[in-house]
Design a protein around this motif. Structure first.
Motif, mmCIF file in Angstrom:
data_model
loop_
_atom_site.group_PDB
_atom_site.id
_atom_site.type_symbol
_atom_site.label_atom_id
_atom_site.label_comp_id
_atom_site.label_asym_id
_atom_site.label_seq_id
_atom_site.Cartn_x
_atom_site.Cartn_y
_atom_site.Cartn_z
ATOM 1 N N THR A 70 0.816 -1.221 0.000
ATOM 2 C CA THR A 70 0.000 0.000 0.000
ATOM 3 C C THR A 70 0.845 1.264 0.000
ATOM 4 O O THR A 70 0.284 2.368 -0.068
ATOM 5 N N SER A 71 2.161 1.140 0.087
ATOM 6 C CA SER A 71 3.038 2.319 0.110
ATOM 7 C C SER A 71 2.879 3.121 -1.174
ATOM 8 O O SER A 71 2.749 2.558 -2.273
ATOM 9 N N LYS A 72 2.897 4.443 -1.030
ATOM 10 C CA LYS A 72 2.702 5.344 -2.160
ATOM 11 C C LYS A 72 3.964 6.165 -2.380
ATOM 12 O O LYS A 72 4.605 6.620 -1.434
ATOM 13 N N VAL A 73 4.285 6.374 -3.655
ATOM 14 C CA VAL A 73 5.511 7.095 -4.012
ATOM 15 C C VAL A 73 5.205 8.070 -5.139
ATOM 16 O O VAL A 73 4.541 7.710 -6.120
ATOM 17 N N VAL A 74 5.713 9.298 -4.998
ATOM 18 C CA VAL A 74 5.714 10.249 -6.114
ATOM 19 C C VAL A 74 7.165 10.548 -6.453
ATOM 20 O O VAL A 74 7.932 11.005 -5.602
ATOM 21 N N TYR A 75 7.535 10.258 -7.692
ATOM 22 C CA TYR A 75 8.867 10.566 -8.198
ATOM 23 C C TYR A 75 8.817 11.917 -8.910
ATOM 24 O O TYR A 75 7.911 12.166 -9.711
ATOM 25 N N VAL A 76 9.813 12.760 -8.632
ATOM 26 C CA VAL A 76 9.863 14.092 -9.244
ATOM 27 C C VAL A 76 11.241 14.308 -9.852
ATOM 28 O O VAL A 76 12.258 14.118 -9.175
ATOM 29 N N ASP A 77 11.272 14.699 -11.120
ATOM 30 C CA ASP A 77 12.545 14.984 -11.783
ATOM 31 C C ASP A 77 12.297 16.000 -12.890
ATOM 32 O O ASP A 77 11.208 16.034 -13.490
ATOM 33 N N ILE A 78 13.297 16.817 -13.171
ATOM 34 C CA ILE A 78 13.176 17.817 -14.231
ATOM 35 C C ILE A 78 13.585 17.262 -15.582
ATOM 36 O O ILE A 78 13.222 17.810 -16.629
ATOM 37 N N ASP A 79 14.312 16.143 -15.589
ATOM 38 C CA ASP A 79 14.847 15.564 -16.816
ATOM 39 C C ASP A 79 13.727 14.857 -17.591
ATOM 40 O O ASP A 79 13.163 13.867 -17.112
ATOM 41 N N PRO A 80 13.382 15.338 -18.790
ATOM 42 C CA PRO A 80 12.286 14.707 -19.543
ATOM 43 C C PRO A 80 12.563 13.259 -19.899
ATOM 44 O O PRO A 80 11.634 12.456 -20.014
ATOM 45 N N VAL A 81 13.844 12.914 -20.089
ATOM 46 C CA VAL A 81 14.190 11.527 -20.396
ATOM 47 C C VAL A 81 13.869 10.633 -19.197
ATOM 48 O O VAL A 81 13.238 9.580 -19.329
ATOM 49 N N ALA A 82 14.299 11.054 -18.003
ATOM 50 C CA ALA A 82 14.033 10.267 -16.795
ATOM 51 C C ALA A 82 12.542 10.121 -16.563
ATOM 52 O O ALA A 82 12.051 9.035 -16.224
ATOM 53 N N VAL A 83 11.797 11.205 -16.756
ATOM 54 C CA VAL A 83 10.357 11.173 -16.514
ATOM 55 C C VAL A 83 9.646 10.278 -17.526
ATOM 56 O O VAL A 83 8.777 9.474 -17.177
ATOM 57 N N ALA A 84 10.019 10.387 -18.798
ATOM 58 C CA ALA A 84 9.384 9.555 -19.828
ATOM 59 C C ALA A 84 9.631 8.079 -19.555
ATOM 60 O O ALA A 84 8.706 7.249 -19.651
ATOM 61 N N HIS A 85 10.867 7.736 -19.219
ATOM 62 C CA HIS A 85 11.166 6.340 -18.894
ATOM 63 C C HIS A 85 10.382 5.902 -17.658
ATOM 64 O O HIS A 85 9.844 4.791 -17.610
ATOM 65 N N SER A 86 10.331 6.769 -16.654
ATOM 66 C CA SER A 86 9.655 6.410 -15.410
ATOM 67 C C SER A 86 8.179 6.138 -15.647
ATOM 68 O O SER A 86 7.623 5.149 -15.143
ATOM 69 N N ARG A 87 7.529 6.993 -16.400
ATOM 70 C CA ARG A 87 6.101 6.800 -16.669
ATOM 71 C C ARG A 87 5.849 5.498 -17.418
ATOM 72 O O ARG A 87 4.862 4.790 -17.157
ATOM 73 N N SER A 88 6.751 5.179 -18.342
ATOM 74 C CA SER A 88 6.596 3.935 -19.092
ATOM 75 C C SER A 88 6.782 2.721 -18.192
ATOM 76 O O SER A 88 6.016 1.759 -18.255
ATOM 77 N N LEU A 89 7.781 2.780 -17.318
ATOM 78 C CA LEU A 89 8.076 1.653 -16.451
ATOM 79 C C LEU A 89 7.008 1.425 -15.388
ATOM 80 O O LEU A 89 6.775 0.300 -14.954
ATOM 81 N N LEU A 90 6.357 2.514 -14.947
ATOM 82 C CA LEU A 90 5.444 2.453 -13.806
ATOM 83 C C LEU A 90 3.982 2.556 -14.217
ATOM 84 O O LEU A 90 3.112 2.811 -13.382
ATOM 85 N N LEU A 91 3.718 2.325 -15.475
ATOM 86 C CA LEU A 91 2.373 2.521 -16.024
ATOM 87 C C LEU A 91 1.316 1.714 -15.289
ATOM 88 O O LEU A 91 0.182 2.167 -15.091
ATOM 89 N N ASP A 92 1.649 0.512 -14.844
ATOM 90 C CA ASP A 92 0.667 -0.384 -14.226
ATOM 91 C C ASP A 92 0.671 -0.323 -12.700
ATOM 92 O O ASP A 92 0.032 -1.153 -12.045
ATOM 93 N N ASN A 93 1.393 0.645 -12.125
ATOM 94 C CA ASN A 93 1.484 0.751 -10.664
ATOM 95 C C ASN A 93 0.672 1.958 -10.212
ATOM 96 O O ASN A 93 1.122 3.093 -10.315
ATOM 97 N N ASP A 94 -0.553 1.713 -9.719
ATOM 98 C CA ASP A 94 -1.426 2.832 -9.371
ATOM 99 C C ASP A 94 -1.105 3.450 -8.024
ATOM 100 O O ASP A 94 -1.785 4.374 -7.581
ATOM 101 N N GLN A 95 -0.061 2.956 -7.359
ATOM 102 C CA GLN A 95 0.389 3.548 -6.092
ATOM 103 C C GLN A 95 1.585 4.477 -6.306
ATOM 104 O O GLN A 95 2.192 4.935 -5.342
#
Length: 270
Positions: free
Chosen positions: A98-123
């Motif tokens: 149930t742990s919740k995490v928000v990742y924050v980064d200014i790098d568009p590459v890091a963010v794009a990869h992160s969103r793709s990797l975490l697409l199925d994790n609603d937490q």
């Protein structure tokens, strides 16, 4: 080059990314030949760099495990990079799904990869913005729709603030996040630094190579890092050299731990 399913279509696979270079140094699989070439070139000039970065990541793991053990289930990871190898959601959700995490980064590459990797994790949410603007971060729907500010939150600033020079007021950045947190929340930080008189002139070439190839760094002393925890009660052992902050065992503490070029600490908001 064949594009893997975790790499969004707007990412240039031939252009190195700092986030993917770090992923390579950490032993991750989310990097390409261009990233590995840059990473290896930097290691030729700074051969100990991989060990330094691994120590920051090891601190992150130990800090998150400690925070979970004291009941924290919400994490705001600032300057997160690509959340692949041993990152916050893996550690926290491994202990409590149930742990919740928000990742924050200014790098568009890091963010794009992160969103793709975490697409199925609603937490987990991912936010692309400048972590120095706490007001924007804290008011974003990615944060407000996932994190409950009536319950303790851990703000993570791991290997982040040494990229923020004094002129950009790192203490004020920390204070802005601290003031928004409820009592019982935490700050976990790792930071490059050394004590007065410890700097070896032989390290200058390595520092120049890192600043030129990766990003400019500001080293700070233990006393300066302690001052950044204003408003927090430090968890034992306080601000310590990274390998010495709650090591898993004595065997994990290397011979150079007492002079390691970096500190870590966790503090609790009363």
């Amino acid at each position: 080059m064949e594009r893997p399913n975790w790499a969004p279509g707007d990412i240039d696979l031939e252009r190195p990314s700092v986030a993917r270079v770090y992923d390579y140094w950490l032993g991750g699989a989310h990097n390409f030949a261009a990233d590995r070439a840059v990473a290896q070139r930097i290691l030729e000039d700074v051969p100990h760099l991989r060990g330094v970065i691994v120590n920051h990541r090891s601190f992150l793991r130990r800090a998150v495990k400690h925070l979970v053990s004291v009941g924290v289930r919400q994490f705001l990871d600032l300057g997160s990079g690509i959340p692949t190898v041993g990152n916050v959601h893996e550690i926290a959700q491994g202990a409590d799904p149930t742990s919740k995490v928000v990742y924050v980064d200014i790098d568009p590459v890091a963010v794009a990869h992160s969103r793709s990797l975490l697409l199925d994790n609603d937490q987990v949410n991912v936010l692309q913005t400048d972590v120095r603007d706490a007001a924007v971060v804290l008011k974003s729907p990615e944060v407000t729709e996932l994190l409950d500010f009536d319950q303790p939150i851990a703000v993570l600033m791991v290997a982040l603030l040494h990229f923020v020079p004094d002129g950009e007021h790192p203490r004020e950045i920390i204070a802005a996040y601290r003031d928004a947190l409820p009592a019982g929340s935490y700050l976990a930080m790792s930071h490059a630094g050394y004590e007065p008189g410890e700097w070896d002139p032989n390290w200058n070439a390595a520092r120049t190579a890192y600043n030129s190839n990766v990003q400019q760094m500001t080293y700070r002393t233990k006393a300066e890092i302690i001052s950044m925890f204003d408003g927090f009660e430090l968890v034992e052992p306080g601000v310590a050299r990274l390998p010495l902050w709650q090591p898993d065992s004595p065997d994990d503490v290397g011979d150079d731990a007492a002079t390691f070029l970096g500190f870590g600490a966790v503090g609790r908001k009363a």
